[in-house]
Enzyme design. Structure first.
Site, PDB file in Angstrom:
ATOM      1  NE  ARG A  89      18.911 -21.826 -22.306  1.00 29.08           N
ATOM      2  CZ  ARG A  89      19.204 -20.596 -22.235  1.00 29.08           C
ATOM      3  NH1 ARG A  89      19.208 -20.084 -20.948  1.00 29.08           N
ATOM      4  NH2 ARG A  89      19.479 -19.923 -23.235  1.00 29.08           N
ATOM      5  CD  GLU A 133      13.273 -26.692 -36.764  1.00 27.52           C
ATOM      6  OE1 GLU A 133      12.844 -28.000 -36.682  1.00 27.52           O
ATOM      7  OE2 GLU A 133      13.546 -26.044 -36.067  1.00 27.52           O
ATOM      8  CB  CYS A 154      16.042 -26.573 -30.493  1.00 25.44           C
ATOM      9  SG  CYS A 154      17.921 -25.961 -30.040  1.00 25.44           S
ATOM     10  N   GLY A 160      15.040 -21.608 -31.450  1.00 26.11           N
ATOM     11  CA  GLY A 160      15.247 -20.112 -31.311  1.00 26.11           C
ATOM     12  C   GLY A 160      15.981 -19.852 -29.973  1.00 26.11           C
ATOM     13  CD  GLU A 161      19.280 -18.299 -27.821  1.00 36.26           C
ATOM     14  OE1 GLU A 161      20.089 -19.120 -28.572  1.00 36.26           O
ATOM     15  OE2 GLU A 161      19.261 -18.648 -26.395  1.00 36.26           O
ATOM     16  CB  SER A 162      15.007 -21.423 -24.427  1.00 39.07           C
ATOM     17  OG  SER A 162      15.922 -21.198 -23.438  1.00 39.07           O
ATOM     18  CB  ILE A 166      21.623 -25.339 -34.194  1.00 39.24           C
ATOM     19  CG1 ILE A 166      21.942 -25.711 -35.433  1.00 39.24           C
ATOM     20  CG2 ILE A 166      22.313 -23.872 -33.808  1.00 39.24           C
ATOM     21  CD1 ILE A 166      21.339 -25.043 -36.543  1.00 39.24           C
ATOM     22  NE  ARG A 167      23.721 -20.986 -28.746  1.00 43.27           N
ATOM     23  CZ  ARG A 167      24.225 -20.384 -27.761  1.00 43.27           C
ATOM     24  NH1 ARG A 167      25.507 -20.399 -27.664  1.00 43.27           N
ATOM     25  NH2 ARG A 167      23.530 -19.910 -26.644  1.00 43.27           N
ATOM     26  CG  HIS A 190      16.903 -27.065 -35.204  1.00 41.22           C
ATOM     27  ND1 HIS A 190      15.947 -26.385 -34.570  1.00 41.22           N
ATOM     28  CD2 HIS A 190      17.940 -27.234 -34.623  1.00 41.22           C
ATOM     29  CE1 HIS A 190      16.623 -25.637 -33.589  1.00 41.22           C
ATOM     30  NE2 HIS A 190      17.611 -26.145 -33.460  1.00 41.22           N
TER      31      HIS A 190
END
Lengths: 196, 293
Positions: free
Chosen positions: A108, A175, A79, A47-49, A136-137, A173
């Protein structure tokens, strides 16, 4: 049956729960400290940390995950989750607090922006073989503590999954794929309570 | 190593789930949004409410402004291009934005076709009013969809209508026999391969956010309970009387959408929400959701 709380502030928590249920584990969405306390292990998803960190602090989840760790419960960060459990975030001007429960430093968006996101086959001792990993990023591990074991390396040889006792982190990821071997690995860590 | 695959494009949208994506027009706005916990920002020159007021032709924003916002925040940055304007999309891709919104909020450049999004390395999000429109966009390569609602109105009614229409479409599809799928695909104008897939899985193959009309924390909680994967807020934050407070409150309500006590708590003393527009006062040509084919 051991229960895993998947932190459900923001991000792909539903995918973790789906993977855990597929291997017969008991998994819940965690939105309150009581949810964390009821579980034997915690996953902090992708997600977004920055978003996840703010929401964790707002409703007491920050301290409850720290408490879960101090009680010896297993923790896995994927991530954004890896960034959040790390000791320090490096390479950005703005200070960002971390839980500091895994002795690594992360950067990041270490590979760049979305168009630098990638997927590749990696080798991991955690799953005894190849695994198709989706980045992903993704963050990069810039420093790894002496006690921390590298359990997977990317094609370029850089560390992408690390483990310290029952604290586990992957910059990719698992998942997002149908392959549940890393989730099985984490369920194995639930019994590895070496702090109590 | 593979890049720009559909897994990666749709995967970023998975990471945005449960979050709030906020329209921002300046670097200052972008920082307020990030500090409030936005999971991404949409960089554009004017929020939809102001696009409505200004009239005329609304186009892609100045690349310099988009780049400034990309530098200012660490969360993903999205930007809008006009429907069918693949050259604007090429420009946005060259800037390195994380997502492109092929958006009805801007004036369409093509009145019959959308962009063939499979040709791009950057992922796209597109608006939809029902299942057929969602699947046409996914068929063209969109890796994320959002219900259109009616942007810049602060009125949630159209977003609710569109979210319910998408969900109803999926439920209806699931109730059909296999032999009925082709007729249904023809009827709703959707690609048959995606119809077959949803018939099996019972869900869209990509993330579906809500957009167009969210003005309060309770609006966000409503849309999440109706099945949205996350929330776009356009004018609702920066047209309110207290943007930082509204931004934080909408983020919290989106995470804790099932907990009315928390939604109540974050709604207290917020001040004035953005001014709203009743749908019946809009002329047909003022309806942005009709744009898109």
């Amino acid at each position: 049956m051991p229960r895993i709380a998947v932190l459900a502030m923001q991000g792909d928590f539903a995918e973790h729960i789906r993977a855990l249920k597929k291997i017969g584990a008991d998994a819940i969405e965690a939105r309150t400290p009581a949810d964390i306390e009821s579980a034997d292990g915690v996953i902090i998803p992708g997600g977004e940390s920055t978003t996840i960190t703010k929401l964790m602090k707002e409703y007491g989840l920050w301290d409850s995950v720290k408490l879960a760790h101090s009680k010896g419960k297993a923790i896995w960060g994927t991530c954004a989750g890896m960034i959040i459990i790390s000791r320090n975030i490096v390479g950005q001007e703005k200070a960002q607090e971390t839980l500091g429960i895994l002795d690594v430093d992360t950067q990041r968006n270490g590979y760049g922006r979305q168009m630098d996101s990638f997927e590749e086959n990696i080798l991991s001792s955690a799953v005894n073989g190849w695994f198709h990993a989706v980045f992903i990023r993704a963050p990069i591990l810039k420093r790894i503590g002496v006690k921390v074991e590298v359990v997977a390396k990317g094609a370029d040889g850089s560390p992408i999954a690390v483990c310290d006792g029952n604290v586990f982190a992957t910059s990719f990821h698992p998942e997002l794929t149908d392959d549940t071997r890393f989730h099985s690995y984490f369920v194995g860590l639930l019994n590895k309570n070496n702090r109590q | 190593m593979e890049k720009s695959t559909f897994v990666l494009k749709a995967g970023l949208a998975q990471m945005l789930k449960g979050g709030v994506i906020m329209d921002v027009v300046t670097v200052e706005h972008a920082k307020i949004a990030e500090d409030a916990g936005a999971c991404a920002v949409m960089a554009l020159e004017r929020v939809p409410a102001d696009i409505r007021k200004a009239g005329g032709v609304a186009r892609m924003s100045d690349p310099r402004m988009i780049e400034a916002i990309m530098k200012a925040v660490s969360v993903p940055v999205m930007a809008k291009c006009r429907i069918g304007h693949f050259a604007e999309a090429q420009v946005l891709q060259s800037l390195g934005v994380d997502y492109i919104d092929e958006s009805e909020v801007l004036t369409p450049a093509d009145d019959a076709h959308h962009i063939w999004k499979h040709d791009f390395n950057v992922p796209f999000v597109c608006g939809c009013r029902d299942l057929g429109e969602a699947l046409r966009r996914i068929g063209e390569g969109a890796a994320m969809v959002r219900t259109k609602g009616e942007a810049g109105t602060g009125n949630i009614v159209e977003a609710v209508r569109h979210m319910r229409a998408v969900q109803d479409g999926i439920r209806r599809l699931q109730a059909l026999g296999q032999e009925e799928l082709m007729a249904e695909a023809k009827s709703i104008g959707a690609p048959i391969d995606l119809m077959i897939e949803i018939h099996k899985t019972g869900k869209l193959p990509v993330v579906n956010f809500c957009a167009g009309g969210v003005a309060t924390p309770a609006d966000a909680a409503l849309m999440m309970q109706l099945g949205a994967d996350g929330i776009f807020v356009g004018s609702g934050i920066f047209k309110s009387s207290n943007p930082p407070a509204f931004a934080k409150a909408v983020v919290k309500a989106t995470t804790h959408f099932k907990d009315p006590v928390i939604v109540a708590e974050v709604s207290k003393g917020l001040g004035e929400a953005m001014p709203g527009i009743e749908m019946s006062t809009l002329q047909p040509e003022e309806r942005l959701a009709k744009r898109g084919w």
